[in-house]
Enzyme design. Structure first.
Site, mmCIF file in Angstrom:
data_model
loop_
_atom_site.group_PDB
_atom_site.id
_atom_site.type_symbol
_atom_site.label_atom_id
_atom_site.label_comp_id
_atom_site.label_asym_id
_atom_site.label_seq_id
_atom_site.Cartn_x
_atom_site.Cartn_y
_atom_site.Cartn_z
ATOM 1 N N LYS A 53 0.845 -1.206 0.000
ATOM 2 C CA LYS A 53 0.000 0.000 0.000
ATOM 3 C C LYS A 53 0.880 1.256 0.000
ATOM 4 O O LYS A 53 0.619 2.214 -0.727
ATOM 5 C CB LYS A 53 -0.935 -0.010 1.223
ATOM 6 C CG LYS A 53 -2.077 -0.995 1.041
ATOM 7 C CD LYS A 53 -2.842 -1.302 2.311
ATOM 8 C CE LYS A 53 -3.828 -2.443 2.041
ATOM 9 N NZ LYS A 53 -4.507 -2.958 3.217
ATOM 10 N N GLN A 97 -5.041 -1.803 9.364
ATOM 11 C CA GLN A 97 -4.842 -3.117 8.745
ATOM 12 C C GLN A 97 -5.440 -4.208 9.641
ATOM 13 O O GLN A 97 -5.146 -4.285 10.828
ATOM 14 C CB GLN A 97 -3.332 -3.344 8.535
ATOM 15 C CG GLN A 97 -2.989 -4.623 7.792
ATOM 16 C CD GLN A 97 -3.517 -4.649 6.365
ATOM 17 O OE1 GLN A 97 -3.406 -3.681 5.624
ATOM 18 N NE2 GLN A 97 -4.125 -5.758 5.979
ATOM 19 N N ASP A 120 -11.265 2.481 3.609
ATOM 20 C CA ASP A 120 -11.600 1.066 3.381
ATOM 21 C C ASP A 120 -13.119 0.899 3.276
ATOM 22 O O ASP A 120 -13.600 -0.131 2.822
ATOM 23 C CB ASP A 120 -11.089 0.198 4.553
ATOM 24 C CG ASP A 120 -9.891 -0.650 4.162
ATOM 25 O OD1 ASP A 120 -9.631 -0.780 2.950
ATOM 26 O OD2 ASP A 120 -9.231 -1.184 5.077
#
Ligand code: NAD
Length: 282
Positions: A53, A97, A120
């Protein structure tokens, strides 16, 4: 013989577009969009995802940092870090994460992210917005699938779409997005009776299970579009999807390979969401 949907090439094309848009953003606002990634603990797969990322952000000119916390971090410490990032005007996107170490309530942490920075799109507000069709961000993997279909000239409108898997991060939002595109959607899962009877009706079949070689040629319709979200490791250590690719290749009209299909699109959609967050905040 199927057309191969080349996620790597489509992803490269979208990243080039994002890079250009980031350039325009920087010229107009004197700074780059910025993503903060939070990782707790030292799960090796998560470390790889986070590195990828960071690299992808660099590639398109989005600023990023990775905040690494030890595995014994408590929930309160993590929540206060998120609070700080929420209030920092220099941070446009926040990504925690997953998975988090046991003892930390994932839902609580994800929902603590300011919805306008939740790139997200896993927080409850964004999930609700996605379901109602009134959204700013789409969750990265299902959004990546929709983009692959769109850029391959495949419309879901009026088609029988079957999604295997009902997780919150892939299956459920995938079904919602196909519905928004006027597909007639069936969601199958581990308790579905006679799964092949459903998959054989699918014009578009999306598999998100996590079982290598699960979808075989006898389970698909002639001319179906096959989207393989699954990521599995064979005993030999090879990366493979949920679909028996060789077997389905002749029968499908289009198919995504693993690797090089849906995978590269997920991070690309994260970049797109971060840019959008920055634009919205300004
Ligand atoms: P998950 O484990 O949360 O969900 C799996 C789903 O599959 C469940 O809803 C379950 O009901 C269903 N399932 C399991 N066995 C089944 C069976 N025998 N028949 C029918 N349904 C069955 O997984 P997830 O997070 O949704 O991920 C699914 C897969 O997609 C995994 O392989 C994961 O690695 C992969 N994935 C890929 C990307 C990407 O970027 N390409 C992103 C996220 C997840």
């Amino acid at each position: 013989m199927a057309k191969i949907i080349d996620g790597k090439a489509i992803s490269a094309q979208i990243r080039a577009e994002i890079k250009e848009q980031v350039g325009t953003f920087c010229a107009e606002h004197g700074r780059a969009p910025f993503l903060s990634v939070v990782i707790v603990g030292d799960d090796p797969a998560s470390q790889v995802y986070v590195r990828n990322k960071e690299r992808a952000c660099n590639e398109v000119g989005i600023g990023s940092d990775v905040l690494r916390l030890p595995s014994d971090t408590d929930e309160e410490t993590l929540l206060s870090l998120i609070d700080r990032l929420n209030r920092d005007p220099g941070v446009n996107g926040i990504l925690v994460q997953l998975p988090l170490p046991s003892g930390i309530d994932e839902k609580k942490v994800i929902c603590a992210i300011d919805p306008s920075k939740d790139v997200d799109a896993f927080g409850y507000e964004n999930v609700g917005r996605i379901l109602t069709g009134d959204y700013d961000f789409l969750p990265c993997t299902p959004a990546g699938v929709m983009e692959l279909l769109k850029r391959s000239g495949i419309s879901a409108a009026g088609k029988d779409c079957v999604v295997i898997g009902r997780s919150n991060i892939v299956g459920k939002p995938m079904a919602a997005l196909l519905m928004h595109e006027n597909g007639t959607v069936t969601v199958c899962h581990s308790k579905t009776a006679d799964l092949p009877a459903h998959t054989r009706r699918a014009d578009i079949l999306v598999s998100a299970i996590g079982k290598a070689g699960f979808v075989t040629a006898d389970m698909i319709k002639e001319g179906a579009v096959i989207i393989d979200v699954g990521i599995n490791r064979t005993p030999e250590g090879k990366l493979t999807g949920d679909v028996d690719y060789e077997g389905c290749f002749e029968k499908a009209s289009a198919i995504t390979p693993v690797p090089g299909g849906v995978g590269p699109m997920t991070i690309t959609m994260l970049l797109k969401n971060t840019l959008k967050a920055a634009e919205k905040q300004i």
